[in-house]
Write a protein that holds these residues in place. Structure first.
Motif, PDB file in Angstrom:
ATOM      1  N   ILE A  19      11.370  -1.316  -1.509  1.00  0.00           N
ATOM      2  CA  ILE A  19      12.379  -1.350  -0.439  1.00  0.00           C
ATOM      3  C   ILE A  19      13.547  -0.458  -0.837  1.00  0.00           C
ATOM      4  CG2 ILE A  19      14.010  -2.795   0.833  1.00  0.00           C
ATOM      5  CD1 ILE A  19      12.088  -5.134   0.423  1.00  0.00           C
ATOM      6  N   VAL A  20      14.047  -0.651  -2.056  1.00  0.00           N
ATOM      7  CA  VAL A  20      15.162   0.173  -2.532  1.00  0.00           C
ATOM      8  C   VAL A  20      14.763   1.643  -2.527  1.00  0.00           C
ATOM      9  CG1 VAL A  20      16.683   0.670  -4.479  1.00  0.00           C
ATOM     10  CG2 VAL A  20      16.076  -1.682  -3.969  1.00  0.00           C
ATOM     11  N   ALA A  21      13.604   1.940  -3.110  1.00  0.00           N
ATOM     12  CA  ALA A  21      13.196   3.340  -3.251  1.00  0.00           C
ATOM     13  C   ALA A  21      13.047   3.997  -1.888  1.00  0.00           C
ATOM     14  CB  ALA A  21      11.885   3.418  -4.033  1.00  0.00           C
ATOM     15  N   SER A  22      12.380   3.325  -0.982  1.00  0.00           N
ATOM     16  CA  SER A  22      12.061   3.943   0.297  1.00  0.00           C
ATOM     17  C   SER A  22      13.304   4.114   1.174  1.00  0.00           C
ATOM     18  CB  SER A  22      11.006   3.088   1.006  1.00  0.00           C
ATOM     19  OG  SER A  22      10.537   3.757   2.120  1.00  0.00           O
ATOM     20  N   VAL A  23      14.119   3.057   1.285  1.00  0.00           N
ATOM     21  CA  VAL A  23      15.307   3.148   2.142  1.00  0.00           C
ATOM     22  C   VAL A  23      16.308   4.138   1.542  1.00  0.00           C
ATOM     23  CG1 VAL A  23      17.223   1.878   3.163  1.00  0.00           C
ATOM     24  CG2 VAL A  23      14.966   0.816   3.023  1.00  0.00           C
ATOM     25  N   ALA A  24      16.503   4.086   0.215  1.00  0.00           N
ATOM     26  CA  ALA A  24      17.461   5.004  -0.408  1.00  0.00           C
ATOM     27  C   ALA A  24      16.959   6.446  -0.313  1.00  0.00           C
ATOM     28  CB  ALA A  24      17.699   4.621  -1.866  1.00  0.00           C
ATOM     29  N   ASP A  25      15.647   6.638  -0.468  1.00  0.00           N
ATOM     30  CA  ASP A  25      15.105   7.994  -0.343  1.00  0.00           C
ATOM     31  C   ASP A  25      15.348   8.550   1.057  1.00  0.00           C
ATOM     32  OD1 ASP A  25      13.402  10.351  -0.780  1.00  0.00           O
ATOM     33  OD2 ASP A  25      12.029   9.320   0.564  1.00  0.00           O
ATOM     34  N   ASP A  26      15.150   7.694   2.074  1.00  0.00           N
ATOM     35  CA  ASP A  26      15.429   8.159   3.439  1.00  0.00           C
ATOM     36  C   ASP A  26      16.883   8.599   3.569  1.00  0.00           C
ATOM     37  OD1 ASP A  26      12.864   7.687   4.194  1.00  0.00           O
ATOM     38  OD2 ASP A  26      13.251   5.729   5.085  1.00  0.00           O
ATOM     39  N   ALA A  27      17.790   7.813   2.990  1.00  0.00           N
ATOM     40  CA  ALA A  27      19.216   8.140   3.091  1.00  0.00           C
ATOM     41  C   ALA A  27      19.528   9.438   2.342  1.00  0.00           C
ATOM     42  CB  ALA A  27      20.056   7.002   2.526  1.00  0.00           C
ATOM     43  N   LEU A  28      18.966   9.596   1.143  1.00  0.00           N
ATOM     44  CA  LEU A  28      19.282  10.781   0.343  1.00  0.00           C
ATOM     45  C   LEU A  28      18.638  12.030   0.935  1.00  0.00           C
ATOM     46  CD1 LEU A  28      18.920   9.267  -3.248  1.00  0.00           C
ATOM     47  CD2 LEU A  28      20.993   9.607  -1.896  1.00  0.00           C
ATOM     48  N   SER A  29      17.433  11.864   1.477  1.00  0.00           N
ATOM     49  CA  SER A  29      16.775  13.025   2.076  1.00  0.00           C
ATOM     50  C   SER A  29      17.513  13.487   3.322  1.00  0.00           C
ATOM     51  CB  SER A  29      15.328  12.682   2.435  1.00  0.00           C
ATOM     52  OG  SER A  29      14.608  12.383   1.269  1.00  0.00           O
ATOM     53  N   ALA A  30      18.271  12.569   3.943  1.00  0.00           N
ATOM     54  CA  ALA A  30      19.005  12.935   5.157  1.00  0.00           C
ATOM     55  C   ALA A  30      20.300  13.684   4.846  1.00  0.00           C
ATOM     56  CB  ALA A  30      19.312  11.681   5.971  1.00  0.00           C
ATOM     57  N   VAL A  31      20.690  13.733   3.580  1.00  0.00           N
ATOM     58  CA  VAL A  31      21.889  14.502   3.225  1.00  0.00           C
ATOM     59  C   VAL A  31      21.589  15.980   3.477  1.00  0.00           C
ATOM     60  CG1 VAL A  31      23.384  15.229   1.325  1.00  0.00           C
ATOM     61  CG2 VAL A  31      22.684  12.838   1.527  1.00  0.00           C
ATOM     62  N   PRO A  32      22.444  16.665   4.248  1.00  0.00           N
ATOM     63  CA  PRO A  32      22.122  18.031   4.644  1.00  0.00           C
ATOM     64  C   PRO A  32      21.888  18.954   3.447  1.00  0.00           C
ATOM     65  CG  PRO A  32      24.072  17.243   5.803  1.00  0.00           C
ATOM     66  CD  PRO A  32      23.737  16.215   4.779  1.00  0.00           C
ATOM     67  N   ILE A  90       2.505   1.390   0.262  1.00  0.00           N
ATOM     68  CA  ILE A  90       1.426   0.431  -0.025  1.00  0.00           C
ATOM     69  C   ILE A  90       1.958  -0.697  -0.902  1.00  0.00           C
ATOM     70  CG2 ILE A  90      -0.761   0.127  -1.263  1.00  0.00           C
ATOM     71  CD1 ILE A  90      -1.455   3.016  -0.362  1.00  0.00           C
ATOM     72  N   LEU A  91       2.749  -0.320  -1.907  1.00  0.00           N
ATOM     73  CA  LEU A  91       3.331  -1.334  -2.793  1.00  0.00           C
ATOM     74  C   LEU A  91       4.179  -2.310  -1.993  1.00  0.00           C
ATOM     75  CD1 LEU A  91       3.653  -2.203  -5.729  1.00  0.00           C
ATOM     76  CD2 LEU A  91       5.608  -0.688  -5.923  1.00  0.00           C
ATOM     77  N   ALA A  92       4.916  -1.774  -1.012  1.00  0.00           N
ATOM     78  CA  ALA A  92       5.752  -2.636  -0.181  1.00  0.00           C
ATOM     79  C   ALA A  92       4.900  -3.554   0.684  1.00  0.00           C
ATOM     80  CB  ALA A  92       6.674  -1.779   0.694  1.00  0.00           C
ATOM     81  N   GLY A  93       3.652  -3.163   0.915  1.00  0.00           N
ATOM     82  CA  GLY A  93       2.808  -3.940   1.818  1.00  0.00           C
ATOM     83  C   GLY A  93       1.906  -4.944   1.124  1.00  0.00           C
ATOM     84  N   THR A 110       2.781 -11.057  -0.680  1.00  0.00           N
ATOM     85  CA  THR A 110       3.541 -11.661  -1.773  1.00  0.00           C
ATOM     86  C   THR A 110       2.701 -12.667  -2.560  1.00  0.00           C
ATOM     87  OG1 THR A 110       4.416 -13.236  -0.205  1.00  0.00           O
ATOM     88  CG2 THR A 110       5.786 -11.353  -0.710  1.00  0.00           C
ATOM     89  N   VAL A 111       1.713 -13.236  -1.882  1.00  0.00           N
ATOM     90  CA  VAL A 111       0.889 -14.223  -2.585  1.00  0.00           C
ATOM     91  C   VAL A 111       0.074 -13.538  -3.692  1.00  0.00           C
ATOM     92  CG1 VAL A 111      -1.063 -14.074  -0.994  1.00  0.00           C
ATOM     93  CG2 VAL A 111      -0.635 -16.204  -2.240  1.00  0.00           C
ATOM     94  N   VAL A 112      -0.268 -12.276  -3.488  1.00  0.00           N
ATOM     95  CA  VAL A 112      -0.986 -11.529  -4.522  1.00  0.00           C
ATOM     96  C   VAL A 112      -0.057 -11.284  -5.717  1.00  0.00           C
ATOM     97  CG1 VAL A 112      -2.123  -9.346  -5.059  1.00  0.00           C
ATOM     98  CG2 VAL A 112      -2.501 -10.433  -2.833  1.00  0.00           C
ATOM     99  N   LEU A 113       1.183 -10.904  -5.418  1.00  0.00           N
ATOM    100  CA  LEU A 113       2.154 -10.727  -6.500  1.00  0.00           C
ATOM    101  C   LEU A 113       2.390 -12.049  -7.223  1.00  0.00           C
ATOM    102  CD1 LEU A 113       4.747  -8.429  -4.683  1.00  0.00           C
ATOM    103  CD2 LEU A 113       3.084  -7.755  -6.419  1.00  0.00           C
ATOM    104  N   GLY A 114       2.420 -13.154  -6.452  1.00  0.00           N
ATOM    105  CA  GLY A 114       2.608 -14.475  -7.044  1.00  0.00           C
ATOM    106  C   GLY A 114       1.470 -14.817  -7.999  1.00  0.00           C
ATOM    107  N   LEU A 115       0.245 -14.554  -7.565  1.00  0.00           N
ATOM    108  CA  LEU A 115      -0.915 -14.813  -8.422  1.00  0.00           C
ATOM    109  C   LEU A 115      -0.843 -13.996  -9.700  1.00  0.00           C
ATOM    110  CD1 LEU A 115      -4.077 -14.965  -6.141  1.00  0.00           C
ATOM    111  CD2 LEU A 115      -3.184 -16.723  -7.682  1.00  0.00           C
TER     112      LEU A 115
END
Lengths: 277, 317
Positions: free
Chosen positions: B183-196, B133-136, B139-144
């Protein structure tokens, strides 16, 4: 070979002098599923003990409870009592990290870290202490020699461990577990992913290692149990009367020679002769 | 099924290997599907090259007129006489991106490690959608939020030096950090969770603690995905327009003080692009010039990122 006595207690459980593990009425459950129950046995020191039985009989579950690897699975719970020498393995004051340092584990599929051969061995000593570079060098060489891998890798210690063959990777994993100076090594079907030649090397290694370490091995391979172990525990899966729950049970535990030649329980005989499982 | 039995009874020599009506129908749909995919790929490639080629002519035209000026320290292309020293845009961009990365990388990676190796199943089930949700958030709301809350409430009160004009690079940097953190949290989490799991179990079996397993084994094994996450966030921050435009203002000040208003390359394009720039005017061509530079820098970072990823890539099996 077996300097241990083979008295039996009132329940008919084989007793050893100064056993490494004593399991009393051990059961392991995952959430509300009872995986294995009523396990009573002792595991002797400086010898190889094998767990055999059909799939789903709980032999791996029991093995994994011996170094608290099951703790890592949410919902897993060990009932009854597992003693490691005099200590209760699941005492609230006991540290699982300390337990696992003393009781190492080798897994079904070789699982080297994606690091160099050297770093794979050095990882354990590094987290458990602060060895100097020269001390580490000594540990790495000693561990690799003990695992009969030194001659094959001594010129390429900085290569990735993943460049090794499957059999070499598994011996690396054994060397890695030796590097933290454990007393016990648990092996969970260590040869099931290996070819026959690599398997033979690991079996030779186990016979070599039992001079210094207590080894407990889970195996699907009957001949392997017969070749490497002095004692064998046979587990089966029992289905409840309703037919909806399967629970592992220990059928028989005895010297390997007796288990394979003259077992007490007919189920054991059926299994070791290939009529069942 | 019925085609099979028919095929078996066919008498013509070799005809029983010819495609049945059913198989011909499947082949027809197969060829349609392949062509749809082919068109999709072609359109993607065409759009990208089309954009690149549309950037080039006005850029070259303008560069021919102003070659000596681009290294100057004053950026005023829309003024008379125009000045094209692009340094203020470059410092503005990097100040904001670096502040954003100081937020996004440590917090994002910490969140990723927590989610992959510490959080229980239930915590993960709640937190992961929150990240998305945070990623979504537009940006105009964050700008405000940056313009009306962070700048007056935080920067102007607590930042010791700088021009207090309602805009600040640090406010824009913070909000861009908030924007790229998921973006960092979600993509990195996917990568780390994929570690066997076997990697983790091996570490635990050697007497490693949960922290040691997470930071020394899982993080190392998933490093290529972690680097990818950081690069993705970096590229996103680099091209972020709305937040920089709203929070850092439109004043291309050459400064390294994050309390000052600044202009980034992207926010200049946003700013100039909505004004009236007659086609072929200097202002019009300037937009393309800055666009080209932005594109080049992003390209260089992407290539660099790919190099890093392939160097760290480890194969598990």
């Amino acid at each position: 070979m077996t300097a241990t006595s083979t008295e039996r207690n009132a329940q008919g459980v084989m007793e050893f002098i100064d056993p490494v593990f004593t399991l009393s009425d051990v059961a392991v459950s995952y959430s509300d599923f009872l995986a294995v129950s009523n396990v009573n046995l002792q595991i002797p020191s400086m010898d190889v003990t094998a767990f055999i039985g059909p799939s789903g009989c709980g032999k791996s579950t029991i093995l994994r409870s011996l170094n608290r690897t099951n703790d890592l699975i949410p919902g897993a719970k060990v009932h009854g009592k597992i003693s490691y020498h005099e200590a209760d393995l699941y005492d609230p004051k006991a540290s699982a990290v300390e337990v696992r340092r003393r009781i190492g584990m080798v897994f079904q599929k070789p699982n080297p870290f994606p690091k160099s051969i050297y770093e794979n061995i050095a990882f354990g000593p590094k987290v458990n202490g602060r060895p100097s570079k020269s001390e580490l060098d000594v540990i790495v060489e000693k561990s690799l020699r003990s695992a009969a891998l030194w001659d094959e890798v001594k010129d390429r210690l900085n290569d990735s461990a993943l460049s090794l063959s499957g059999g070499q990777q598994q011996r690396l994993c054994i060397a890695r577990s030796l590097a933290v100076d454990p007393e016990v090594i648990l092996m969970d079907e260590p040869c099931s992913a290996l070819d026959p030649i690599a398997t033979a090397r690991i079996e030779d290694l186990m016979i070599e290692l039992k001079r210094d370490y207590t080894i407990v091995i889970v195996t699907h391979n009957m001949q392997q149990a017969a070749r490497v172990s002095s004692y064998t525990a046979f587990f089966v899966t029992e289905v409840n009367p309703l037919g909806d729950r399967r629970t592992g049970k220990l059928v028989e535990f005895d010297s390997t020679s007796k288990m394979f030649s003259n077992p007490t329980d007919p189920r054991t005989e059926a299994y070791v002769t290939g009529k069942m499982g | 099924m019925s085609d099979l039995s028919k095929a078996g009874t066919s008498t013509a020599e070799g005809a029983w290997l010819a495609p049945s009506a059913h198989l011909r129908r499947r082949n027809f749909f197969q060829s349609i599907a392949v062509n749809v995919m082919r068109i999709g790929t072609l359109v993607t490639a065409l759009i990208t090259t089309g954009i690149i080629f549309s950037l080039i002519p006005p850029t070259i035209e303008l560069l021919g007129e102003i070659t000596t000026q681009v290294f100057g320290t004053t950026w005023a292309p829309l003024f008379l006489p125009p000045e094209f020293g692009i340094l203020p845009l470059i410092t503005g961009t990097f100040v904001i991106v670096i502040i954003a990365m100081f937020i996004a990388i440590p917090f994002g990676l910490a969140a990723a490690l927590f989610l992959s190796d510490y959080a229980s199943f239930n915590v993960r089930r709640v937190v992961k959608p929150i990240l998305e949700i945070l990623a979504g958030i537009p940006t105009v709301v964050l700008g405000l939020f940056g313009l009306y809350v962070i700048n007056p409430g935080l920067v102007e009160k607590y930042w010791p030096i700088g021009e207090s004009v309602g805009y600040s690079a640090i406010g824009a940097g913070l909000m861009t950090g908030v924007l790229t953190l998921p973006i960092v949290a979600s993509v990195a989490d996917d990568a780390l969770s994929a570690v066997p799991r076997a990697m983790r179990e091996a570490g635990f079996a050697l007497g490693a603690t949960r922290r040691e397993v997470a930071t020394k084994i899982v993080f190392n094994a998933g490093i290529s995905g972690v680097v990818a996450a950081v690069i993705l966030a970096f590229a996103r921050a680099f091209g972020e327009t709305t937040v920089a435009l709203m929070v850092a203002g439109s004043y291309p000040k050459l400064s390294l003080n994050p309390g000052d208003p600044m202009q980034t390359m992207a926010s200049f394009i946003g700013f100039a692009g909505i004004g009236d720039q007659p086609t072929d005017s200097t202002g019009y061509k300037t937009i393309f010039l800055v666009g080209s530079i932005l594109f080049l820098v992003t390209l260089v970072f992407n290539l660099l990122g790919n190099r890093i990823i392939s160097r760290f890539r480890e194969v598990y099996e």
